[in-house]
Scaffold this active site. Structure first.
Site, PDB file in Angstrom:
ATOM      1  N   CYS A  74      19.229 -29.164  24.292  1.00 52.22           N
ATOM      2  CA  CYS A  74      19.308 -27.833  24.644  1.00 52.22           C
ATOM      3  C   CYS A  74      19.256 -26.318  24.082  1.00 52.22           C
ATOM      4  CB  CYS A  74      20.950 -27.697  25.952  1.00 52.22           C
ATOM      5  SG  CYS A  74      21.137 -26.047  26.956  1.00 52.22           S
ATOM      6  N   GLU A 212      15.399 -26.523  36.002  1.00 51.24           N
ATOM      7  CA  GLU A 212      15.548 -27.890  34.588  1.00 51.24           C
ATOM      8  C   GLU A 212      15.524 -29.151  35.708  1.00 51.24           C
ATOM      9  OE1 GLU A 212      18.453 -26.458  31.877  1.00 51.24           O
ATOM     10  OE2 GLU A 212      17.425 -24.205  31.777  1.00 51.24           O
ATOM     11  N   CYS A 221      15.075 -21.580  29.435  1.00 44.91           N
ATOM     12  CA  CYS A 221      15.441 -22.721  29.156  1.00 44.91           C
ATOM     13  C   CYS A 221      14.875 -22.593  28.224  1.00 44.91           C
ATOM     14  CB  CYS A 221      14.668 -23.645  30.073  1.00 44.91           C
ATOM     15  SG  CYS A 221      15.263 -25.320  29.474  1.00 44.91           S
TER      16      CYS A 221
END
Ligand SMILES: N[C@H](CCC[C@H](N)C(=O)O)C(=O)O
Length: 285
Positions: A74, A212, A221
């Site tokens: 992430c 996502e 993102c």
């Protein structure tokens, strides 16, 4: 009753909850469940810091999407936990280990944070893609009423998590809220997939919006920005150093030639600190 502190942050509007369990005895899943149930808190990902497993790292990190699924990377969340750790240590660097590999972070003079996201992976089994589709040349999806723009020939890449990237001439023509889940859950992607739709503005600039995996449409993102930048460079549509404009703001992505690593740079925001209550005494407490 156990009380666990957390820090609400964001990376370009990608909503992140940071939970530091390195000194606390609590099960990550129980804490993420309590965060999901907390009134007034909305997050796209929860970044859970656990005691380090490898020499030279600050923490082992588990990443949970808002639907409870786990992820190996992430980008925006990593910048947030790097800021959290650097604020506590007074250092301008931090190193994390995740299921996807090592993440080396440092704070720049302007306060932005750079993360070495490692090298991209492109092999069928590394994405992963289903063997059922091994003879597929490209993926094509009707994205609107017959005759509307069709997205096809996407790029697929793993940057610690799986991404599919479609390149289009007009980003606004794509209703990603409608087609995102169709692609996320397509049987070609046995672990589901993050869906990026990109428009090449110039050899140094991309525009990108993302559906996502496990979180839906988000304002930004980081790993998708890495995936889109690498894919555009591989197709010779951009160079290896690009600015990626997302709905929540801009990231810089450099795909280094010497070691093939991707370096993502961008801001973080610390919104507030709060806590959650855990009902039962945590197992192993
Ligand atoms: N939804 C992603 C994880 C979060 C990615 C994103 N928030 C980022 O900044 O990279 C996945 O399931 O692989």
């Amino acid at each position: 009753m156990t009380t666990i502190p957390f820090r609400k942050m964001n990376g370009l509007g990608n909503e992140i909850a940071v939970v530091d369990l390195r000194q606390a005895k609590a099960r990550p899943q129980a804490v993420v469940g309590a965060l999901s149930a907390k009134a007034g808190l909305a997050f796209d990902q929860a970044m859970v810091l656990l005691p380090p497993k490898a020499q030279g790292t600050d923490a082992f990190v588990e990443i949970y999407n808002s639907d409870g699924s786990k992820a190996g990377a992430c980008g925006n969340g990593t910048r947030c936990i790097a800021d959290h750790v650097m604020a506590a240590t007074g250092r301008d660097s931090a190193v994390f280990q995740t299921a996807g590999g090592l993440l080396v972070c440092h704070r720049n003079e302007d306060g932005s944070i750079s993360v070495d996201m490692g090298a991209p992976r492109f092999e069928w089994h590394e994405i992963p893609l289903s063997e059922r589709f091994a003879d597929t040349r490209f993926i094509e999806f009707e994205v609107g009423p017959r005759g509307a723009p069709v997205m096809h020939s996407p790029a697929v890449v793993n940057v610690g998590n799986p991404h599919v990237v479609f390149f289009v001439n007009e980003l606004e023509a794509i209703d990603l809220g409608r087609i995102g889940p169709m692609i996320e859950y397509h049987p070609m992607f046995p672990e589901r997939v993050n869906v990026g739709v990109a428009e090449v503005v110039s050899p140094e600039r991309l525009r990108l919006k993302v559906w996502e995996r496990g979180a839906g449409l988000t304002k930004a993102c980081g790993s998708a920005a890495c995936a889109a930048a690498v894919s555009a460079a591989r197709r010779r549509q951009t160079g290896r150093s690009v600015h990626v404009e997302l709905p929540g703001g801009e990231l810089h992505i450099l795909w280094r030639e010497d070691d093939d690593h991707i370096v993502m740079t961008g801001p973080v925001a610390h919104e507030y600190d709060d806590e959650v209550e855990l009902d039962a005494t945590p197992a192993g407490a």
